[in-house]
Design a protein around this motif. Structure first.
Motif, PDB file in Angstrom:
ATOM      1  N   MET A  10       0.821  -1.206   0.000  1.00  0.00           N
ATOM      2  CA  MET A  10       0.000   0.000   0.000  1.00  0.00           C
ATOM      3  C   MET A  10       0.862   1.266   0.000  1.00  0.00           C
ATOM      4  N   GLY A  11       1.926   1.218  -0.785  1.00  0.00           N
ATOM      5  CA  GLY A  11       2.816   2.370  -0.874  1.00  0.00           C
ATOM      6  C   GLY A  11       3.874   2.424   0.203  1.00  0.00           C
ATOM      7  N   ILE A  12       3.850   1.471   1.135  1.00  0.00           N
ATOM      8  CA  ILE A  12       4.838   1.441   2.224  1.00  0.00           C
ATOM      9  C   ILE A  12       5.968   0.497   1.821  1.00  0.00           C
ATOM     10  N   PRO A  13       7.196   0.968   1.720  1.00  0.00           N
ATOM     11  CA  PRO A  13       8.302   0.078   1.351  1.00  0.00           C
ATOM     12  C   PRO A  13       8.554  -0.967   2.422  1.00  0.00           C
ATOM     13  N   LYS A  14       9.093  -2.111   2.028  1.00  0.00           N
ATOM     14  CA  LYS A  14       9.308  -3.219   2.947  1.00  0.00           C
ATOM     15  C   LYS A  14      10.164  -2.820   4.143  1.00  0.00           C
ATOM     16  N   GLU A  15      11.204  -1.969   3.909  1.00  0.00           N
ATOM     17  CA  GLU A  15      12.095  -1.598   5.003  1.00  0.00           C
ATOM     18  C   GLU A  15      11.407  -0.714   6.047  1.00  0.00           C
ATOM     19  N   SER A  16      10.246  -0.147   5.700  1.00  0.00           N
ATOM     20  CA  SER A  16       9.496   0.679   6.652  1.00  0.00           C
ATOM     21  C   SER A  16       8.256  -0.039   7.171  1.00  0.00           C
ATOM     22  N   GLY A  17       8.123  -1.321   6.854  1.00  0.00           N
ATOM     23  CA  GLY A  17       6.918  -2.060   7.206  1.00  0.00           C
ATOM     24  C   GLY A  17       6.679  -2.151   8.699  1.00  0.00           C
ATOM     25  N   TYR A  18       7.710  -2.528   9.465  1.00  0.00           N
ATOM     26  CA  TYR A  18       7.538  -2.653  10.912  1.00  0.00           C
ATOM     27  C   TYR A  18       7.169  -1.310  11.536  1.00  0.00           C
ATOM     28  N   PHE A  19       7.855  -0.255  11.120  1.00  0.00           N
ATOM     29  CA  PHE A  19       7.569   1.076  11.659  1.00  0.00           C
ATOM     30  C   PHE A  19       6.125   1.466  11.381  1.00  0.00           C
ATOM     31  N   ALA A  20       5.651   1.254  10.154  1.00  0.00           N
ATOM     32  CA  ALA A  20       4.293   1.646   9.781  1.00  0.00           C
ATOM     33  C   ALA A  20       3.244   0.833  10.541  1.00  0.00           C
ATOM     34  N   ALA A  21       3.459  -0.491  10.654  1.00  0.00           N
ATOM     35  CA  ALA A  21       2.487  -1.348  11.350  1.00  0.00           C
ATOM     36  C   ALA A  21       2.426  -1.021  12.840  1.00  0.00           C
ATOM     37  N   TYR A  22       3.583  -0.846  13.460  1.00  0.00           N
ATOM     38  CA  TYR A  22       3.617  -0.548  14.891  1.00  0.00           C
ATOM     39  C   TYR A  22       3.046   0.835  15.189  1.00  0.00           C
ATOM     40  N   LEU A  23       3.325   1.804  14.311  1.00  0.00           N
ATOM     41  CA  LEU A  23       2.768   3.145  14.517  1.00  0.00           C
ATOM     42  C   LEU A  23       1.247   3.107  14.408  1.00  0.00           C
ATOM     43  N   THR A  24       0.735   2.366  13.430  1.00  0.00           N
ATOM     44  CA  THR A  24      -0.718   2.247  13.272  1.00  0.00           C
ATOM     45  C   THR A  24      -1.350   1.625  14.515  1.00  0.00           C
ATOM     46  N   ALA A  25      -0.762   0.536  14.993  1.00  0.00           N
ATOM     47  CA  ALA A  25      -1.293  -0.139  16.186  1.00  0.00           C
ATOM     48  C   ALA A  25      -1.249   0.776  17.406  1.00  0.00           C
ATOM     49  N   SER A  26      -0.153   1.510  17.575  1.00  0.00           N
ATOM     50  CA  SER A  26      -0.004   2.396  18.733  1.00  0.00           C
ATOM     51  C   SER A  26      -1.002   3.547  18.678  1.00  0.00           C
ATOM     52  N   LEU A  27      -1.231   4.102  17.483  1.00  0.00           N
ATOM     53  CA  LEU A  27      -2.184   5.195  17.348  1.00  0.00           C
ATOM     54  C   LEU A  27      -3.613   4.716  17.603  1.00  0.00           C
ATOM     55  N   PHE A  28      -3.928   3.481  17.235  1.00  0.00           N
ATOM     56  CA  PHE A  28      -5.239   2.908  17.578  1.00  0.00           C
ATOM     57  C   PHE A  28      -5.405   2.876  19.096  1.00  0.00           C
ATOM     58  N   MET A  29      -4.333   2.496  19.805  1.00  0.00           N
ATOM     59  CA  MET A  29      -4.398   2.423  21.257  1.00  0.00           C
ATOM     60  C   MET A  29      -4.566   3.804  21.868  1.00  0.00           C
ATOM     61  N   VAL A  30      -3.839   4.782  21.338  1.00  0.00           N
ATOM     62  CA  VAL A  30      -3.989   6.162  21.817  1.00  0.00           C
ATOM     63  C   VAL A  30      -5.424   6.641  21.611  1.00  0.00           C
ATOM     64  N   GLY A  31      -5.965   6.397  20.419  1.00  0.00           N
ATOM     65  CA  GLY A  31      -7.332   6.808  20.127  1.00  0.00           C
ATOM     66  C   GLY A  31      -8.347   6.152  21.044  1.00  0.00           C
ATOM     67  N   ALA A  32      -8.139   4.859  21.365  1.00  0.00           N
ATOM     68  CA  ALA A  32      -9.071   4.145  22.244  1.00  0.00           C
ATOM     69  C   ALA A  32      -9.058   4.728  23.650  1.00  0.00           C
ATOM     70  N   VAL A  33      -7.879   5.080  24.147  1.00  0.00           N
ATOM     71  CA  VAL A  33      -7.773   5.660  25.494  1.00  0.00           C
ATOM     72  C   VAL A  33      -8.464   7.014  25.546  1.00  0.00           C
ATOM     73  N   VAL A  34      -8.235   7.839  24.521  1.00  0.00           N
ATOM     74  CA  VAL A  34      -8.873   9.154  24.473  1.00  0.00           C
ATOM     75  C   VAL A  34     -10.390   9.010  24.412  1.00  0.00           C
ATOM     76  N   ALA A  35     -10.889   8.092  23.593  1.00  0.00           N
ATOM     77  CA  ALA A  35     -12.332   7.870  23.483  1.00  0.00           C
ATOM     78  C   ALA A  35     -12.910   7.362  24.796  1.00  0.00           C
ATOM     79  N   PHE A  36     -12.180   6.470  25.464  1.00  0.00           N
ATOM     80  CA  PHE A  36     -12.613   5.923  26.748  1.00  0.00           C
ATOM     81  C   PHE A  36     -12.750   7.039  27.785  1.00  0.00           C
ATOM     82  N   ILE A  37     -11.792   7.945  27.830  1.00  0.00           N
ATOM     83  CA  ILE A  37     -11.833   9.055  28.786  1.00  0.00           C
ATOM     84  C   ILE A  37     -12.999   9.980  28.494  1.00  0.00           C
ATOM     85  N   SER A  38     -13.356  10.119  27.224  1.00  0.00           N
ATOM     86  CA  SER A  38     -14.416  11.057  26.839  1.00  0.00           C
ATOM     87  C   SER A  38     -15.769  10.698  27.444  1.00  0.00           C
TER      88      SER A  38
END
Length: 590
Positions: free
Chosen positions: A209-237
């Motif tokens: 999806m436009g993400i080079p293989k050498e950046s795959g881990y960074f992109a996947a982990y960042l996506t997962a971490s941002l989902f967690m951040v969003g869930a915590v913010v929504a939970f607090i709301s």
């Protein structure tokens, strides 16, 4: 059982009748009308489910790729496997601390928020470590083995109970909705897992999806971490609309320990047996972590056998001593607010929790470990996409989808129909038995497919997910979707059913401890399964064509049957004491 024991148990069960009460609840705003509270409950539960979904999405993204990242960073396959296994066990072990913090220090709501923040920080640290210009394995392991397990434990030990707390069980409709909540909760787990296995793990290892293989881990982990951040913010709301439970004067675990030690000092042999069981079970968890880390060392066999011995001994001692915990008499202990009857109620649950977790775990662990290995030697080629292949872990998505698809059908149609037809035969025990049968069918199907695969022609194409040089067989790996899907069906009739049983049969003071106990038993189950794998290792070589992986399936089904019989016995004893407790309840509590 002697007649005087029955009389003594009856007297104790009468004192426990006060457990059959609905705890008082404060719904955020004291001025909020009752009607609005009831209407708001489904909404707040969606935000609670979102936290669990995102936590599991991130967790399985990390665990589904950690081995590959660590091997890429210079670790051996055995070391990477051991560290990943250690992470899973640490997530369960930290639950003890998380339960204490929630009960005594912060409360479930604040503990979930704090744990979510720690989890998100751990995820972002792992993300930074995976960035190509940083590539730090030390930073990666600190996030993966310290911060993420602490965050996971704090969430897992409290989130399901916090969701169930939102229902007013004095209303029969909400009592039924509370039971169904645990199934929706389990579905949310597997939606997160499906996203992780079906999308993010592939991005991590291959890019896309436009993400080079050498950046795959960074992109996947960042996506997962941002989902967690969003869930915590929504939970607090939604903080003003949650039902909050008050803090306890002391932790349930310390209070139960005080009651048990008082019985030990009084000379109770069963209390001493229980203490020995707890020590052995705890030792097995610590040794399981050590065994995972030192997987490739020469002393790993001895350590595995010690872990297995401690796990089995601990389970037997705890179960046998807790079936009839009348050895814990009614007595007031200074500075211990938990009553002896509440402690007995928790101890009476332990044999059911332990035997149910071990019984289904014997089947589930086959999917978790062996199904993927088997799929890697089947024909993994993706139709119409050149030489591309599925990964063995891809087929886990069928388990997740099985749960996501079957849960609405089970809650809305199948369960009501079976409950109307079978009545009490389809209560907690009946549902669990049905789930065990479907789980056994999953393992039996995998066994048949393995025999068929081994009898098929070996292709001239190497498998990308099997060890180097291993070729695929001429049997489509798509067939593995069947056992994965069946295991998912089995899960919705076992794990969430037992979660509801533990919650609904615990006093408010011991509910967190019951959830922690469920997590710790999973760690013990892993220790037992690890020795099973070790014992059958000669039948499970790198090339499955030279072995008999189906022997492991046969042994797992036998163990599952034996453990299920133990569960039936434990459940029968538990139901008998529950009926007696109901008979002895004062009229105003019935």
């Amino acid at each position: 059982m002697a007649e005087h024991d029955k009389i003594r148990n009856s007297m104790q069960l009468k004192s426990e009748a006060s457990l059959i009460t609905t705890p008082s609840k404060s719904y955020g705003s004291a001025t909020e009308p009752a009607g609005r509270v009831a209407a708001a409950v489904p909404t707040v539960c969606l935000f609670i489910l979102a936290v669990e979904l995102c936590e599991r999405l991130a967790y399985y993204t990390f665990t589904g790729t950690a081995e590959f990242f660590l091997v890429k960073s210079g670790y051996s396959l055995a070391q990477a496997n051991g560290l990943t296994t250690a992470m899973a066990t640490l997530c369960m072990a930290w639950a003890i601390v998380a339960g204490w913090v929630a009960d005594v220090q912060l409360g479930r709501y604040t503990t979930i928020i704090t744990s979510g923040v720690i989890y998100a920080l751990g995820g972002l640290l792992v993300t930074t470590a995976a960035e190509a210009s940083v590539s730090s394995s030390a930073m990666y392991l600190f996030g993966l083995l310290v911060l993420v397990p602490i965050g996971t434990a704090g969430i897992k030990a409290n989130i399901s109970n916090f969701g169930a707390d939102q229902y007013d069980t004095s209303d029969p409709a909400q009592a039924l909705a509370q039971e169904q909540f645990f199934q929706w909760f389990y579905m949310s787990i597997n939606i997160g897992s499906a996203v992780a296995y079906g999308f993010l793990t592939t991005i991590a290892t291959n890019g896309g999806m436009g993400i080079p293989k050498e950046s795959g881990y960074f992109a996947a982990y960042l996506t997962a971490s941002l989902f967690m951040v969003g869930a915590v913010v929504a939970f607090i709301s939604m903080s003003t609309r949650y039902c909050m439970s008050s803090l306890h004067q002391s932790s349930a675990m310390s209070s139960i320990c005080s009651h048990v030690m008082a019985a030990v000092r009084a000379g109770s042999s069963q209390a001493k047996t229980f203490c020995a069981g707890v020590v052995l079970a705890t030792a097995s968890v610590f040794m399981s972590v050590a065994g995972a880390i030192f997987h490739a060392q020469s002393h790993s066999l001895a350590l595995s056998l010690c872990t297995f011995t401690c796990a089995i001994g601990g389970v037997l001692f705890i179960c046998l001593s807790c079936e009839y915990p009348d050895w814990l008499p009614d007595r007031e202990i200074p500075s211990v607010p938990l009553r002896a009857c509440e402690a007995r109620g928790f101890l009476r649950l332990l044999p059911v929790i332990i035997t149910s977790s071990l019984a289904f775990g014997a089947l589930y662990n086959c999917m978790q470990y062996s199904f993927q290995q088997q799929a890697c030697q089947m024909d993994l080629r993706i139709p119409f996409i050149g030489h591309s292949q599925f990964a063995g872990s891809f087929f886990m998505i069928a388990d997740c989808l099985g749960i996501a698809i079957a849960t609405p059908l089970a809650v809305g149609y199948v369960n009501p129909a079976l409950e109307a037809k079978l009545g009490s035969y389809f209560s907690h025990g009946g549902k669990f038995g049905f789930g065990m049968a479907v789980g056994a069918a999953s393992v039996a199907t995998a066994s048949y497919l393995e025999l068929t695969r081994r009898g098929s022609t070996v292709l001239g194409v190497a498998s990308n997910c099997a060890p180097d040089g291993i070729h695929m067989s001429d049997l489509s790996a798509v067939y593995m979707l069947i056992p994965f899907f069946l295991m998912g069906i089995g899960e919705i009739y076992t794990n969430p059913v037992m979660m509801h049983l533990a919650y609904s049969n615990s006093s408010p003071s011991t509910r967190t401890l019951a959830a922690v106990a469920c997590l710790l038993v999973q760690a013990i189950s892993n220790a037992i399964f690890g020795v099973q794998v070790l014992a059958l290792s000669k039948f499970m070589p790198n090339d499955l064509n030279e072995g008999h992986i189906e022997y492991g399936y046969y042994l797992s089904m036998i163990l599952a049957w034996v453990l299920y019989m133990a569960f039936v016995r434990a459940m029968k004893i538990f139901d008998t004491t529950a009926e007696l407790r109901e008979e002895l309840s004062p009229p105003d509590l019935n």
